[in-house]
Design a protein around this motif. Structure first.
Motif, PDB file in Angstrom:
ATOM      1  N   ARG A 219       0.345  26.554   7.252  1.00  0.00           N
ATOM      2  CA  ARG A 219       1.785  26.001   7.077  1.00  0.00           C
ATOM      3  C   ARG A 219       2.927  27.208   7.674  1.00  0.00           C
ATOM      4  O   ARG A 219       3.875  26.905   8.213  1.00  0.00           O
ATOM      5  CB  ARG A 219       1.949  25.392   5.897  1.00  0.00           C
ATOM      6  CG  ARG A 219       3.239  24.743   5.576  1.00  0.00           C
ATOM      7  CD  ARG A 219       3.393  24.161   4.268  1.00  0.00           C
ATOM      8  NE  ARG A 219       2.172  23.088   4.124  1.00  0.00           N
ATOM      9  CZ  ARG A 219       1.137  23.377   3.139  1.00  0.00           C
ATOM     10  NH1 ARG A 219       1.045  24.229   2.380  1.00  0.00           N
ATOM     11  NH2 ARG A 219       0.454  22.334   3.152  1.00  0.00           N
ATOM     12  N   THR A 220       2.495  28.230   7.078  1.00  0.00           N
ATOM     13  CA  THR A 220       3.085  29.390   7.349  1.00  0.00           C
ATOM     14  C   THR A 220       3.240  29.923   8.656  1.00  0.00           C
ATOM     15  O   THR A 220       4.458  30.056   9.503  1.00  0.00           O
ATOM     16  CB  THR A 220       2.877  30.761   6.656  1.00  0.00           C
ATOM     17  OG1 THR A 220       2.635  30.429   5.183  1.00  0.00           O
ATOM     18  CG2 THR A 220       3.492  31.980   6.706  1.00  0.00           C
ATOM     19  N   ALA A 221       2.116  29.819   9.532  1.00  0.00           N
ATOM     20  CA  ALA A 221       2.044  30.116  10.914  1.00  0.00           C
ATOM     21  C   ALA A 221       2.599  28.865  11.888  1.00  0.00           C
ATOM     22  O   ALA A 221       3.199  29.502  12.805  1.00  0.00           O
ATOM     23  CB  ALA A 221       0.596  30.517  11.126  1.00  0.00           C
ATOM     24  N   GLN A 222       2.390  27.807  11.584  1.00  0.00           N
ATOM     25  CA  GLN A 222       2.582  26.792  12.366  1.00  0.00           C
ATOM     26  C   GLN A 222       3.708  25.593  11.969  1.00  0.00           C
ATOM     27  O   GLN A 222       3.845  24.651  12.750  1.00  0.00           O
ATOM     28  CB  GLN A 222       1.214  26.029  12.772  1.00  0.00           C
ATOM     29  CG  GLN A 222       0.154  26.911  13.376  1.00  0.00           C
ATOM     30  CD  GLN A 222       0.255  26.807  14.901  1.00  0.00           C
ATOM     31  OE1 GLN A 222       1.264  27.439  15.288  1.00  0.00           O
ATOM     32  NE2 GLN A 222      -0.443  26.649  15.669  1.00  0.00           N
ATOM     33  N   GLY A 223       3.916  25.818  10.697  1.00  0.00           N
ATOM     34  CA  GLY A 223       4.914  24.731  10.230  1.00  0.00           C
ATOM     35  C   GLY A 223       4.138  23.488   9.708  1.00  0.00           C
ATOM     36  O   GLY A 223       2.907  23.468   9.401  1.00  0.00           O
ATOM     37  N   PRO A 224       4.923  22.436   9.062  1.00  0.00           N
ATOM     38  CA  PRO A 224       4.249  21.395   8.446  1.00  0.00           C
ATOM     39  C   PRO A 224       3.162  20.699   9.151  1.00  0.00           C
ATOM     40  O   PRO A 224       3.339  20.643  10.468  1.00  0.00           O
ATOM     41  CB  PRO A 224       5.230  20.267   7.970  1.00  0.00           C
ATOM     42  CG  PRO A 224       6.596  20.777   8.870  1.00  0.00           C
ATOM     43  CD  PRO A 224       6.181  22.309   9.163  1.00  0.00           C
ATOM     44  N   LEU A 225       2.036  20.195   8.798  1.00  0.00           N
ATOM     45  CA  LEU A 225       1.143  19.232   9.519  1.00  0.00           C
ATOM     46  C   LEU A 225       1.643  17.838   9.908  1.00  0.00           C
ATOM     47  O   LEU A 225       2.436  17.095   9.126  1.00  0.00           O
ATOM     48  CB  LEU A 225       0.074  19.205   8.840  1.00  0.00           C
ATOM     49  CG  LEU A 225      -0.890  20.457   8.474  1.00  0.00           C
ATOM     50  CD1 LEU A 225      -2.137  20.195   7.219  1.00  0.00           C
ATOM     51  CD2 LEU A 225      -1.575  20.654   9.932  1.00  0.00           C
ATOM     52  N   HIS A 226       1.178  17.575  11.245  1.00  0.00           N
ATOM     53  CA  HIS A 226       1.605  16.064  11.614  1.00  0.00           C
ATOM     54  C   HIS A 226       0.077  15.343  11.471  1.00  0.00           C
ATOM     55  O   HIS A 226       0.276  13.967  11.453  1.00  0.00           O
ATOM     56  CB  HIS A 226       2.238  16.173  12.781  1.00  0.00           C
ATOM     57  CG  HIS A 226       3.615  16.646  12.925  1.00  0.00           C
ATOM     58  ND1 HIS A 226       3.491  17.943  12.979  1.00  0.00           N
ATOM     59  CD2 HIS A 226       4.751  16.244  12.864  1.00  0.00           C
ATOM     60  CE1 HIS A 226       4.877  18.306  13.055  1.00  0.00           C
ATOM     61  NE2 HIS A 226       5.682  17.323  13.006  1.00  0.00           N
ATOM     62  N   ALA A 227      -0.745  16.001  11.425  1.00  0.00           N
ATOM     63  CA  ALA A 227      -2.100  15.127  11.279  1.00  0.00           C
ATOM     64  C   ALA A 227      -3.399  16.208  10.652  1.00  0.00           C
ATOM     65  O   ALA A 227      -3.059  17.446  10.832  1.00  0.00           O
ATOM     66  CB  ALA A 227      -2.756  14.833  12.778  1.00  0.00           C
TER      67      ALA A 227
ATOM     68  N   ALA B   4       1.757  16.708   0.967  1.00  0.00           N
ATOM     69  CA  ALA B   4       2.915  16.815   1.076  1.00  0.00           C
ATOM     70  C   ALA B   4       3.434  17.019   2.411  1.00  0.00           C
ATOM     71  O   ALA B   4       4.726  16.462   2.637  1.00  0.00           O
ATOM     72  CB  ALA B   4       3.192  18.173   0.292  1.00  0.00           C
ATOM     73  N   ASP B   5       2.894  17.726   3.401  1.00  0.00           N
ATOM     74  CA  ASP B   5       3.378  17.880   4.610  1.00  0.00           C
ATOM     75  C   ASP B   5       3.407  16.321   5.387  1.00  0.00           C
ATOM     76  O   ASP B   5       4.353  15.964   6.284  1.00  0.00           O
ATOM     77  CB  ASP B   5       2.449  18.391   5.554  1.00  0.00           C
ATOM     78  CG  ASP B   5       2.756  20.127   5.294  1.00  0.00           C
ATOM     79  OD1 ASP B   5       3.570  20.494   4.416  1.00  0.00           O
ATOM     80  OD2 ASP B   5       1.906  20.897   5.738  1.00  0.00           O
TER      81      ASP B   5
ATOM     82  N   ARG C 186       3.534  13.383   4.295  1.00  0.00           N
ATOM     83  CA  ARG C 186       4.355  12.497   3.546  1.00  0.00           C
ATOM     84  C   ARG C 186       5.748  12.684   4.332  1.00  0.00           C
ATOM     85  O   ARG C 186       6.742  11.922   4.732  1.00  0.00           O
ATOM     86  CB  ARG C 186       4.830  12.601   2.161  1.00  0.00           C
ATOM     87  CG  ARG C 186       3.829  11.951   1.295  1.00  0.00           C
ATOM     88  CD  ARG C 186       3.694  12.007   0.079  1.00  0.00           C
ATOM     89  NE  ARG C 186       2.658  11.589  -1.013  1.00  0.00           N
ATOM     90  CZ  ARG C 186       2.541  10.181  -1.093  1.00  0.00           C
ATOM     91  NH1 ARG C 186       3.496   9.183  -0.503  1.00  0.00           N
ATOM     92  NH2 ARG C 186       1.601   9.863  -1.923  1.00  0.00           N
ATOM     93  N   GLU C 187       5.998  13.938   4.604  1.00  0.00           N
ATOM     94  CA  GLU C 187       7.330  14.440   5.173  1.00  0.00           C
ATOM     95  C   GLU C 187       7.609  13.960   6.771  1.00  0.00           C
ATOM     96  O   GLU C 187       8.356  13.805   7.266  1.00  0.00           O
ATOM     97  CB  GLU C 187       7.469  15.963   5.156  1.00  0.00           C
ATOM     98  CG  GLU C 187       8.675  16.416   5.809  1.00  0.00           C
ATOM     99  CD  GLU C 187       8.673  18.325   5.817  1.00  0.00           C
ATOM    100  OE1 GLU C 187       9.210  18.959   6.555  1.00  0.00           O
ATOM    101  OE2 GLU C 187       8.178  18.993   4.963  1.00  0.00           O
ATOM    102  N   THR C 188       6.011  14.257   7.259  1.00  0.00           N
ATOM    103  CA  THR C 188       6.220  13.870   8.900  1.00  0.00           C
ATOM    104  C   THR C 188       5.604  12.681   8.946  1.00  0.00           C
ATOM    105  O   THR C 188       5.521  12.360  10.229  1.00  0.00           O
ATOM    106  CB  THR C 188       5.306  14.835   9.446  1.00  0.00           C
ATOM    107  OG1 THR C 188       3.747  14.865   8.944  1.00  0.00           O
ATOM    108  CG2 THR C 188       5.717  16.428   9.359  1.00  0.00           C
ATOM    109  N   GLN C 189       5.327  11.522   8.325  1.00  0.00           N
ATOM    110  CA  GLN C 189       4.493  10.250   8.606  1.00  0.00           C
ATOM    111  C   GLN C 189       3.538  10.467   9.144  1.00  0.00           C
ATOM    112  O   GLN C 189       3.293   9.943  10.354  1.00  0.00           O
ATOM    113  CB  GLN C 189       5.740   9.467   8.974  1.00  0.00           C
ATOM    114  CG  GLN C 189       6.572   8.863   8.042  1.00  0.00           C
ATOM    115  CD  GLN C 189       7.205   7.403   8.560  1.00  0.00           C
ATOM    116  OE1 GLN C 189       7.669   7.425   9.694  1.00  0.00           O
ATOM    117  NE2 GLN C 189       7.249   6.538   7.446  1.00  0.00           N
TER     118      GLN C 189
END
Length: 252
Positions: free
Chosen positions: A73-81, A122-123, A125-128
């Motif tokens: 998450r720190t390196a690449q941002g929130p997950l989408h999958a 958590a990621d 839910r943010e990104t669907q």
């Protein structure tokens, strides 16, 4: 960072590497997760595009999973999958199957999936986002001498269905992909054991894995990867809670 971010466990070889290549070619930023940084880096350098990363992770360790997801998450941002691909196989007659082996099959193949999903939610839910769990035809029918592996993979399918219902209101699709015997190092290793212990030829050893497939061949890793690629981006969100067999018609 406009490209979507996916984390793939067990991403350094076989099905995991094929999935990484398919998603990278489709424009994803890929984080490869596994125990060997060297092996992950070797695969990362072959991926199309840029912005890919690796994180060290042991899916049998909750602490390791927590650290790895934080690093990703720190390196690449929130997950989408999230693609839960990491797995191990140990076979043998149930009467003599060691408890330690049984526990390892459940820890890696089932509990690891649960823990990685927890870490990603958590990621997502943010990104669907999307979750794809790599199960097996052993989750749909079972095979002799694979009781622990089959039990774990059946658990993955049950977990997938329950989590899909739980997350449907949030628009998060959760599906399982169930490959038949696939042309990977694990299957090739099984062939080598058959040749060594039973004196079979390579063709005879291969047939022991392909005879249940109506196509009479091993599934290709890229065939599994293509289904995962579709589920991660193009499949309608209403396709959720499914266990999709990729087995040449062995399971229908």
């Amino acid at each position: 960072m406009n490209a979507p971010h996916v984390l793939i466990t067990g991403g350094n070889r076989g099905i995991g590497a094929a999935i990484a290549h398919a998603l990278a070619a489709d424009g994803w930023r890929v984080t490869l997760a596994g125990r060997s940084i060297e092996a992950l880096e070797s695969t990362r350098t072959t991926l199309p595009g840029d912005g890919h990363a690796v994180v060290q992770m042991d899916v049998a360790s909750a602490d390791s999973i927590t650290r790895a997801f934080a690093d990703a998450r720190t390196a690449q941002g929130p997950l989408h999958a999230l693609v839960n691909n990491a797995g191990v196989v140990e076979t043998g007659p149930t009467q003599r199957f060691a408890l330690a082996s049984w526990e390892r099959m459940l820890d890696v193949n089932l509990t690891g999936v649960f823990l990685c999903c927890q870490a990603a939610l958590a990621d997502l839910r943010e990104t669907q986002g999307r979750i794809v769990n790599i199960a097996s035809t052993a989750a749909q029918k079972g095979y002799a001498f694979t009781a622990a592996y089959s039990a774990a993979k059946h658990g993955v399918v049950g977990f997938t269905r329950s989590l899909a219902l739980e997350l449907a209101p949030a628009g998060i699709a959760v599906n399982a992909v169930c490959p038949g015997y696939t042309d990977t190092d694990i299957v090739r290793g099984g062939m080598a054991q058959i040749m060594d212990k039973k004196g079979k030829s390579e063709a005879e050893a291969l047939q022991s894995f392909t005879q249940a497939n109506p196509m009479q061949r091993l599934v290709r890793p890229d065939e599994v990867a293509e289904v995962v690629r579709w589920l991660c981006r193009q499949a309608p969100a209403a396709i959720t809670g499914q266990s999709i067999s990729i087995s040449g018609g062995e399971v229908m």
